[in-house]
Write an enzyme that holds these catalytic residues in place. Sequence first.
Site, mmCIF file in Angstrom:
data_model
loop_
_atom_site.group_PDB
_atom_site.id
_atom_site.type_symbol
_atom_site.label_atom_id
_atom_site.label_comp_id
_atom_site.label_asym_id
_atom_site.label_seq_id
_atom_site.Cartn_x
_atom_site.Cartn_y
_atom_site.Cartn_z
ATOM 1 N N MET A 1 12.448 24.199 3.711
ATOM 2 C CA MET A 1 11.712 23.490 2.662
ATOM 3 C C MET A 1 12.651 22.692 1.742
ATOM 4 S SD MET A 1 9.086 24.928 -0.231
ATOM 5 C CE MET A 1 7.838 25.503 0.890
ATOM 6 N N LYS B 1 0.843 -1.202 0.000
ATOM 7 C CA LYS B 1 0.000 0.000 0.000
ATOM 8 C C LYS B 1 0.879 1.253 0.000
ATOM 9 C CE LYS B 1 -0.409 -0.401 5.035
ATOM 10 N NZ LYS B 1 -1.286 -0.869 6.118
ATOM 11 N N ARG C 1 -10.630 -0.364 15.429
ATOM 12 C CA ARG C 1 -10.534 0.562 14.297
ATOM 13 C C ARG C 1 -11.464 0.051 13.204
ATOM 14 N NH1 ARG C 1 -4.637 1.215 11.637
ATOM 15 N NH2 ARG C 1 -5.226 -0.875 10.963
ATOM 16 N N TYR D 1 16.058 29.275 10.324
ATOM 17 C CA TYR D 1 14.879 30.037 10.728
ATOM 18 C C TYR D 1 14.674 30.004 12.245
ATOM 19 C CZ TYR D 1 13.113 30.203 5.908
ATOM 20 O OH TYR D 1 12.943 30.441 4.587
HETATM 21 C C1 LIG Z 1 -0.530 -1.962 6.717
HETATM 22 C C2 LIG Z 1 -1.141 -3.246 7.159
HETATM 23 C C3 LIG Z 1 -0.331 -4.369 7.379
HETATM 24 C C4 LIG Z 1 1.183 -4.311 7.329
HETATM 25 O O1 LIG Z 1 1.645 -3.786 8.555
HETATM 26 P P1 LIG Z 1 3.211 -3.643 8.865
HETATM 27 O O2 LIG Z 1 3.259 -3.143 10.258
HETATM 28 O O3 LIG Z 1 3.732 -2.642 7.882
HETATM 29 O O4 LIG Z 1 3.798 -4.981 8.668
HETATM 30 C C5 LIG Z 1 -0.955 -5.563 7.676
HETATM 31 N N1 LIG Z 1 -2.305 -5.637 7.794
HETATM 32 C C6 LIG Z 1 -3.100 -4.573 7.630
HETATM 33 C C7 LIG Z 1 -4.573 -4.710 7.795
HETATM 34 C C8 LIG Z 1 -2.552 -3.338 7.316
HETATM 35 O O5 LIG Z 1 -3.351 -2.277 7.161
#
Ligand SMILES: *Cc1c(COP(=O)(O)O)cnc(C)c1O
Length: 368
Positions: free
Chosen positions: A305, A35, A131, A257
């Site tokens: 930046m 992802k 969640r 800054y």
């Molecule tokens: C992102 C995600 C993972 C992977 O998690 P990591 O901590 O990066 O290994 C696995 N399962 C679900 C549902 C996720 O959203």
Amino acid sequence: MARPAMAEIDLGSIRHNFQCATSLRPQGRTLAVVKADAYGHGVAEVTGALADLTSAFATASIEEALAIRAVGLPHPVLLLEGFFDAEELPEISRQGFWSAIHHDWQLQQLERAVLPSPISVWLKVDTGMHRLGFTPAQALDAFRRLQALPHVDRIVVMSHLANADVPDSPGISVAAQLARLPREFTEAGVELSLANSAGVLAHELACRQWQRPGIMLYGASPLAQQNPHSRQLQPAMTLTSRIIATRWVEPGEQVGYGGRFIASRRCRVGTVAIGYADGYPRQAVEGTPVLVGGQRTGIVGRVSMDMLTVDLTDLADFTKADVGTEVELWGKNLLATEVASGCDTIPYHLFTGVTARVPRVYSGNRCP
Ligand SMILES: *Cc1c(COP(=O)(O)O)cnc(C)c1O
């Protein structure tokens, strides 16, 4: 000469890390979580590099899954949050994607759907993360409703671990989450998927039919305490740039800054061509580590930046800390985990935060 900021991605390391996950948990199958553009590493290149090793990928949306089809890969792709709109369902079916079902609204829409061919569904159970997912009490009923659908051909039960990375977390333990899974699922031999990277690396009991590692594939360990498995991971992304200016700063003078850094002695400061618009966090505190020509030092003053400033004063060899010297912000020689802790964040955030203006340069074995 082009602007020197770049992210080198070693695809051989990503293959190595995937093989660490599969050899560590040979009892189940492992899908590669890609992802968010493969955690900022580039989904086309990463999926290409893993194509012969993995049987499936996972993404956060159908758009991300279609990017895998766009490079010609036929693998199943699990949509970790399922569909956001019932209109996605026919395309999920046509593409052979697998959909999470985490809520009753999704289940109702799936029940009403007319699909070109049956789909695989991953039923999400909320065992304590709170969640996404059906409560353990609702899960069996949801499972039976899915079983009754002619257009659902396979059901995997999944849950997500909230604290697998911290051994003595005040939050719910892995064992307590496992105990909340309805027994009917384990007893009936339903396929289960519980382990993220932390589960794969540190919780054998959570490793069932399907593992879902993400961050470990990119070579960062999520564990608060490292173990022999996490120590085998190889960082895949090395973020570098170069020094474009150096100067001496007199005592009492400020750098950058807001005057956050005020020299208490005569300091030699190097200006590096990378900043928060490249994804280097502005939250970085004084002294957040960097490697200048392989020598370790820290940042001084606020990140801008397009630039940041580093302390060269105590570096033994100024010839290796001058205009043109390479600076590693994180990567093979400086763990992203360590940099992240100086920025009040985690490596996931660093990797996914590297912006589009930073060129990704690939090396390492591609798919043979
Ligand atoms: C992102 C995600 C993972 C992977 O998690 P990591 O901590 O990066 O290994 C696995 N399962 C679900 C549902 C996720 O959203």
